[in-house]
Design a protein around this motif. Structure first.
Motif: not given
Length: 387
Positions: A218, A226, A230, A238, A240, A256
């Motif tokens: 991520g 992602n 997304r 997004g 991460n 997220s």
């Protein structure tokens, strides 16, 4: 409190002395320490360092200034308590590290902890923790080593003190997940999702391999997490993941903000991607993309004098050798696919990742309870003083 007067100057007089040099000093705080600094024209380095030396060595720490600063801090925390991100971070650190661990709370404190601090506490903490043996002077820019040493000797050469560096924070246990921690925020259109566990400390043998594994999972736009949340599902703007290495074991986090109405499906995808690291080994292409991105981004921290200063300060705060950056890049380049896959399987196993959510209870609870992720545990947000 350090900038609230020093060396016999009041707060206003100290601020004016810095302004006459055309600078504004700053103090920043991290889980492992604090940085006091200033960016100044080379010709004004000596008087600027003399002022900083006063701040570090002879802060006023006046009770009246303390009470004013305390009120400001409490006001900032009241505002922060309205932020879903702050609420999530507070609950997340407590869940991963425990309330008694040094990393188990935000560095800003919480209303109840700030309210309890006294001016005497601050002075005692300063005397126990600030001194020449706990401090590094970092100078970057148009200055030679010889010039820096001469300036340091003049401003700080006779500094004495009994403060010594504390031990690194203890290694927290890694527990299997038994609960989903939920912080209610009625009316929230998005749900803040945090998954994580203790990771590694700075200098750990697994640091580079885990950094690469987390990046594949991520850590960049094309990462698995992602691209799923997304690009494929459209649940979030997004997602991460990162491994935050510190002096002690830092947090390993995936996060997220997702649409509230898809909280349950999004959590399933989080878990599916974690499981995928176990069942779908990281490919050579994924690994090389992560490796290239991390190595190429590395020089960005050295582009400005501030970046150089903060980078060097980080070495001191985490007690790493001065060639650590070269060692880090070498570690990223030499990590093998087997090393990275082993780190992914060891640290990113779904069952060891704690789950913290902030969202609307009427929307979120019914989506999550049937996922089998653990007992639904409500963590009420911290209250502002007097509420």
């Amino acid at each position: 409190m350090l900038l609230e007067g020093a060396g016999g100057r009041s707060t206003l007089a100290l601020d004016q002395a810095f302004q006459e040099l055309g600078v504004s000093p700053s103090v920043s705080l991290s889980p492992d320490g604090a940085i006091l600094g200033v960016r100044v024209l080379a010709r004004n380095a000596e008087p600027a360092l003399a002022l900083l030396a006063d701040v570090a060595r002879r802060p006023t720490l006046a009770p009246a200034d303390f009470e004013r600063r305390k009120k400001l801090q409490l006001a900032e925390l009241v505002r922060a308590l309205g932020s879903p991100g702050f609420l999530a971070q507070q609950a997340y650190l407590r869940t991963v590290f425990g309330p008694q661990h040094p990393y188990g709370h935000p560095v800003s404190g919480l209303p109840q902890t700030v309210e309890a601090v006294t001016a005497r506490d601050v002075k005692a903490f300063y005397e126990a923790n600030v001194g020449p043996r706990t401090t590094a002077l970092v100078m970057t820019g148009d200055v030679t080593l010889e010039q820096a040493v001469a300036l340091a000797k003049k401003a700080l050469g006779d500094w004495k003190g009994k403060a010594s560096l504390p031990a690194a924070p203890p290694k927290p246990p890694v527990a299997e997940r038994t609960q989903v921690v939920f912080v209610p925020k009625p009316g929230l259109d998005q749900t803040v999702v945090l998954l994580g566990r203790p990771g590694v400390a700075s200098g750990d043998a697994d640091e580079s391999a885990l950094d690469l594994a987390t990046t594949v999972f991520g850590g960049f736009f094309g990462s698995r997490l992602n691209m799923n949340l997304r690009e494929d599902k459209g649940y979030s703007y997004g997602a991460n993941a990162s491994s935050d290495v510190r002096l002690g074991v830092g947090p390993l986090t995936a996060s997220s903000s997702v649409r509230a109405d898809v909280t349950g499906p999004a959590l399933r995808e989080f878990m599916a991607e974690l499981e995928g690291l176990q069942t779908r080994p990281i490919s050579e292409q994924e690994l090389e993309s992560a490796r290239e991105g991390l190595v190429r981004a590395f020089p960005g921290g050295f582009e400005s004098v501030e970046g150089l200063g903060y980078s060097a300060s980080a070495l001191f705060l985490t007690r790493r050798p001065l060639d650590e950056f070269e060692r880090t890049v070498e570690g990223l380049r030499k990590a093998t696919p087997a090393d990275v896959q082993r780190a992914a399987e060891a640290y990113l196993a779904p069952g060891s990742m704690q789950v913290v959510l902030v969202g609307d209870p009427d929307v979120v609870k019914k989506q999550v309870e049937g996922l089998g992720l653990g007992q639904w545990t409500v963590a009420e947000p911290a209250k502002a003083p007097g509420r």
